[in-house]
Design a protein around this motif. Structure first.
Motif, PDB file in Angstrom:
ATOM      1  N   LEU A 150       7.777   9.056   2.682  1.00  0.00           N
ATOM      2  CA  LEU A 150       8.344   8.372   3.915  1.00  0.00           C
ATOM      3  C   LEU A 150       7.449   8.615   5.044  1.00  0.00           C
ATOM      4  O   LEU A 150       6.994   7.646   5.489  1.00  0.00           O
ATOM      5  CB  LEU A 150       9.793   8.756   4.057  1.00  0.00           C
ATOM      6  N   ALA A 151       6.782   9.770   5.353  1.00  0.00           N
ATOM      7  CA  ALA A 151       5.898  10.023   6.290  1.00  0.00           C
ATOM      8  C   ALA A 151       4.679   9.301   6.142  1.00  0.00           C
ATOM      9  O   ALA A 151       3.995   8.701   7.187  1.00  0.00           O
ATOM     10  CB  ALA A 151       5.780  11.489   6.573  1.00  0.00           C
ATOM     11  N   GLN A 152       4.217   9.087   4.772  1.00  0.00           N
ATOM     12  CA  GLN A 152       2.778   8.522   4.637  1.00  0.00           C
ATOM     13  C   GLN A 152       3.054   7.032   4.834  1.00  0.00           C
ATOM     14  O   GLN A 152       2.228   6.446   5.301  1.00  0.00           O
ATOM     15  CB  GLN A 152       2.478   8.942   3.152  1.00  0.00           C
ATOM     16  N   ALA A 172      13.000   1.396  -0.755  1.00  0.00           N
ATOM     17  CA  ALA A 172      12.863   1.337  -2.105  1.00  0.00           C
ATOM     18  C   ALA A 172      11.851   2.267  -2.407  1.00  0.00           C
ATOM     19  O   ALA A 172      12.036   2.959  -3.678  1.00  0.00           O
ATOM     20  CB  ALA A 172      12.525  -0.182  -2.411  1.00  0.00           C
ATOM     21  N   VAL A 173      10.836   2.813  -1.873  1.00  0.00           N
ATOM     22  CA  VAL A 173       9.949   3.846  -2.266  1.00  0.00           C
ATOM     23  C   VAL A 173      10.526   5.012  -2.310  1.00  0.00           C
ATOM     24  O   VAL A 173      10.415   5.906  -3.017  1.00  0.00           O
ATOM     25  CB  VAL A 173       8.652   3.536  -1.501  1.00  0.00           C
ATOM     26  N   ALA A 174      11.401   5.267  -1.090  1.00  0.00           N
ATOM     27  CA  ALA A 174      11.949   6.384  -0.944  1.00  0.00           C
ATOM     28  C   ALA A 174      12.834   6.632  -2.100  1.00  0.00           C
ATOM     29  O   ALA A 174      12.958   7.890  -2.573  1.00  0.00           O
ATOM     30  CB  ALA A 174      12.842   6.414   0.510  1.00  0.00           C
ATOM     31  N   ASP A 226       6.362  -4.605  -4.586  1.00  0.00           N
ATOM     32  CA  ASP A 226       5.716  -5.474  -3.909  1.00  0.00           C
ATOM     33  C   ASP A 226       5.715  -5.671  -2.374  1.00  0.00           C
ATOM     34  O   ASP A 226       6.831  -5.043  -1.809  1.00  0.00           O
ATOM     35  CB  ASP A 226       6.060  -7.057  -4.318  1.00  0.00           C
ATOM     36  N   LEU A 227       4.847  -5.679  -1.456  1.00  0.00           N
ATOM     37  CA  LEU A 227       4.741  -5.682  -0.207  1.00  0.00           C
ATOM     38  C   LEU A 227       4.213  -6.976   0.628  1.00  0.00           C
ATOM     39  O   LEU A 227       3.347  -7.387   0.832  1.00  0.00           O
ATOM     40  CB  LEU A 227       3.587  -4.477   0.362  1.00  0.00           C
ATOM     41  N   PRO A 228       5.462  -7.659   1.061  1.00  0.00           N
ATOM     42  CA  PRO A 228       5.103  -9.032   1.588  1.00  0.00           C
ATOM     43  C   PRO A 228       4.278  -8.680   3.051  1.00  0.00           C
ATOM     44  O   PRO A 228       4.534  -7.689   3.576  1.00  0.00           O
ATOM     45  CB  PRO A 228       6.456  -9.624   1.826  1.00  0.00           C
ATOM     46  N   GLY A 229       3.251  -9.625   3.137  1.00  0.00           N
ATOM     47  CA  GLY A 229       2.695  -9.362   4.410  1.00  0.00           C
ATOM     48  C   GLY A 229       1.547  -8.249   4.439  1.00  0.00           C
ATOM     49  O   GLY A 229       1.220  -7.617   5.609  1.00  0.00           O
ATOM     50  N   TRP A 230       1.128  -7.782   3.127  1.00  0.00           N
ATOM     51  CA  TRP A 230       0.430  -6.646   2.900  1.00  0.00           C
ATOM     52  C   TRP A 230      -1.207  -6.873   3.858  1.00  0.00           C
ATOM     53  O   TRP A 230      -1.757  -5.844   4.140  1.00  0.00           O
ATOM     54  CB  TRP A 230      -0.039  -6.377   1.441  1.00  0.00           C
ATOM     55  N   LEU A 231      -1.519  -8.207   4.087  1.00  0.00           N
ATOM     56  CA  LEU A 231      -2.738  -8.341   4.790  1.00  0.00           C
ATOM     57  C   LEU A 231      -2.823  -7.662   6.155  1.00  0.00           C
ATOM     58  O   LEU A 231      -3.780  -7.125   6.701  1.00  0.00           O
ATOM     59  CB  LEU A 231      -3.151  -9.816   4.688  1.00  0.00           C
ATOM     60  N   GLY A 250      13.145   2.569   7.278  1.00  0.00           N
ATOM     61  CA  GLY A 250      14.270   1.670   7.341  1.00  0.00           C
ATOM     62  C   GLY A 250      13.789   0.347   6.697  1.00  0.00           C
ATOM     63  O   GLY A 250      14.853  -0.667   6.710  1.00  0.00           O
ATOM     64  N   SER A 251      12.519  -0.282   6.515  1.00  0.00           N
ATOM     65  CA  SER A 251      12.208  -1.408   5.982  1.00  0.00           C
ATOM     66  C   SER A 251      12.595  -1.285   4.492  1.00  0.00           C
ATOM     67  O   SER A 251      12.924  -0.329   3.778  1.00  0.00           O
ATOM     68  CB  SER A 251      10.674  -1.550   6.034  1.00  0.00           C
TER      69      SER A 251
END
Length: 160
Positions: free
Chosen positions: A35-37, A52-54, A146-151, A46-47
């Protein structure tokens, strides 16, 4: 006369790796470090991606500590930001036993005390797999969200 240098944009490698003790405390620490990374990389607490990753890290680390533990050996957490997603990898050093493959995970019954970890990973990850560990023995469970807005995390989109 040497050719002039072509200006290049700086390259930032977005990767995190940490070995942790194969204990419940190590599993909890893996979640906190992840989470820190993510926060450092601009993925706020909170996103939906962070949450999901947590959960994925928590489940995979708990599995590594519970089912993949070899006394005296650590497990490893790796996070990276390949194009368009967050990749989570948890490696343990136990040879032989392997978890179910994607698509083969069966839900546990409501009274079971175990067996929900990979069900959660399958539900939360956009892709996941089990592969041999790079530095054998052992295995790595790799999951991607998947990470929307990754750019926006990797700088502006190229022109043209």
């Amino acid at each position: 006369m040497p050719a002039p240098l072509t200006p290049q944009s700086p390259l930032t490698v977005r990767m995190f790796s940490q070995r942790l003790s194969a204990t419940p405390r190590g599993a909890r620490l893996a979640r906190h470090l992840a989470l820190a990374q993510l926060h450092t990389w601009g993925i706020p607490h909170g996103s939906s991606a962070s949450d999901a990753v947590a959960l994925i890290v928590a489940e995979l680390a708990a599995n590594a500590v519970t089912h993949g533990r070899v006394p005296g050996r650590d497990f490893e957490l790796r996070l990276s930001l390949p194009t368009g997603s967050i990749r989570v990898e948890v490696s343990d050093t136990r040879a032989g036993t392997r978890p179910s493959k994607p698509g083969d995970v069966r839900p546990s019954s409501p009274l079971d005390e175990h067996g929900r970890g990979l069900v959660l990973v399958e539900a939360l990850a956009d892709r996941w797999e089990v592969v041999d560990r790079d530095a054998a023995p052992g295995k790595t469970v790799r999951a991607e969200v998947d990470l929307p807005g990754w750019l926006s995390l990797n700088g502006p989109a190229p022109l043209g």
